[in-house]
Design a protein around this motif. Sequence first.
Motif, PDB file in Angstrom:
ATOM      1  N   ARG A  30      -4.865   8.114   7.643  1.00  0.00           N
ATOM      2  CA  ARG A  30      -5.151   8.226   6.202  1.00  0.00           C
ATOM      3  C   ARG A  30      -6.583   7.779   5.918  1.00  0.00           C
ATOM      4  N   ASN A  35      -3.738  13.561   5.044  1.00  0.00           N
ATOM      5  CA  ASN A  35      -2.495  13.331   4.309  1.00  0.00           C
ATOM      6  C   ASN A  35      -1.364  13.245   5.333  1.00  0.00           C
ATOM      7  N   ILE A  52       1.127  15.423  10.311  1.00  0.00           N
ATOM      8  CA  ILE A  52      -0.022  15.871   9.513  1.00  0.00           C
ATOM      9  C   ILE A  52      -0.058  17.387   9.620  1.00  0.00           C
ATOM     10  N   SER A 176       0.570  20.267  -1.802  1.00  0.00           N
ATOM     11  CA  SER A 176      -0.079  18.980  -1.538  1.00  0.00           C
ATOM     12  C   SER A 176       0.104  18.523  -0.090  1.00  0.00           C
ATOM     13  N   ASN A 177       1.127  19.055   0.603  1.00  0.00           N
ATOM     14  CA  ASN A 177       1.333  18.695   2.014  1.00  0.00           C
ATOM     15  C   ASN A 177       0.128  19.024   2.878  1.00  0.00           C
ATOM     16  N   GLU A 179      -3.086  19.462   1.719  1.00  0.00           N
ATOM     17  CA  GLU A 179      -4.349  19.093   1.078  1.00  0.00           C
ATOM     18  C   GLU A 179      -4.785  17.737   1.607  1.00  0.00           C
ATOM     19  N   HIS A 180      -5.976  17.709   2.227  1.00  0.00           N
ATOM     20  CA  HIS A 180      -6.471  16.499   2.872  1.00  0.00           C
ATOM     21  C   HIS A 180      -7.801  16.088   2.251  1.00  0.00           C
TER      22      HIS A 180
END
Length: 288
Positions: A30, A35, A52, A176-177, A179-180
């Motif tokens: 993180r 994410n 990830i 959102s999974n 999106e980093h």
Amino acid sequence: MFESISTHRLDHIVHLTPVASVQEASEQFRSLGFNVLTGGTHEDQLTANALIVLADGAYFELISFTKHVSDYPPGSPQRDARENHRWAAKKPGWVDYGFLGNGSMDERISDTINARANKILYEPEFHGGRRNPSGQVLQWLITSAAAKDRIGVLPFYCGDITPRELRASVPTSPASNVEHPNTALGFSHVHVLCKEEEIAKIAQEITYTVGHEPNTTEDSDSKRFSWPIHTSSDFDSRLILSAPSTTEEHQFLGDRDRSAAIHEIGFRVKDERKQGSVMTPYAKIVFT
């Protein structure tokens, strides 16, 4: 019959950390702008992971053993399984990478590759699985290189019996999974280092495995092979094999006391300002 089966689609990459350190590793990644999603404990109870997931449909897992070898009773089946696990002797870092199999015992990936090589390069498929945080039991078929010293050098194959989306934590839902904060979109490369005297043999084995010839470059210091590999979207990645050419690369391979090992993983990023290389406590990452 078998050549209709794809053997060059990148599925996931494995990063090993010390025993029971998945939460610590999650925080470390993180801090690097990833994410990190909750994973689960594998079916054999020997390992646990966090995930990830990337926008190209591939993912990597942060994995650790749940217990030390000494925590299992001597002579017990659990002790034997722990001592003989494929990553039991591996140092922390990038230890393995998987391509997508087809989940079939009728048209097996192992048969496809062995027919190309005209020898037993891959073991027959066997069942694997884990329970995810919601309690669902996930199942897949695994085939891996027959020679132990090729684990983490040649890819293993994971072919889903239950839907892959369950295993990969539903990569595109929610959005959102994938999106980093570091803007990573997908894998750009897997780079394997090997000793100069092994490079021709390993290059041929990888060619049999992926099913097509590499691009080759050569300079005064070393030879470099590169195979195009694919993910589930339009992103293209490369599998790179080279001999060490820098002091850091020679030291890396020497520290592992192996003829070959994964040296670095590359990630394609949307924001060019995020490009560059970083080190986790155990591995090298390149943002391109």
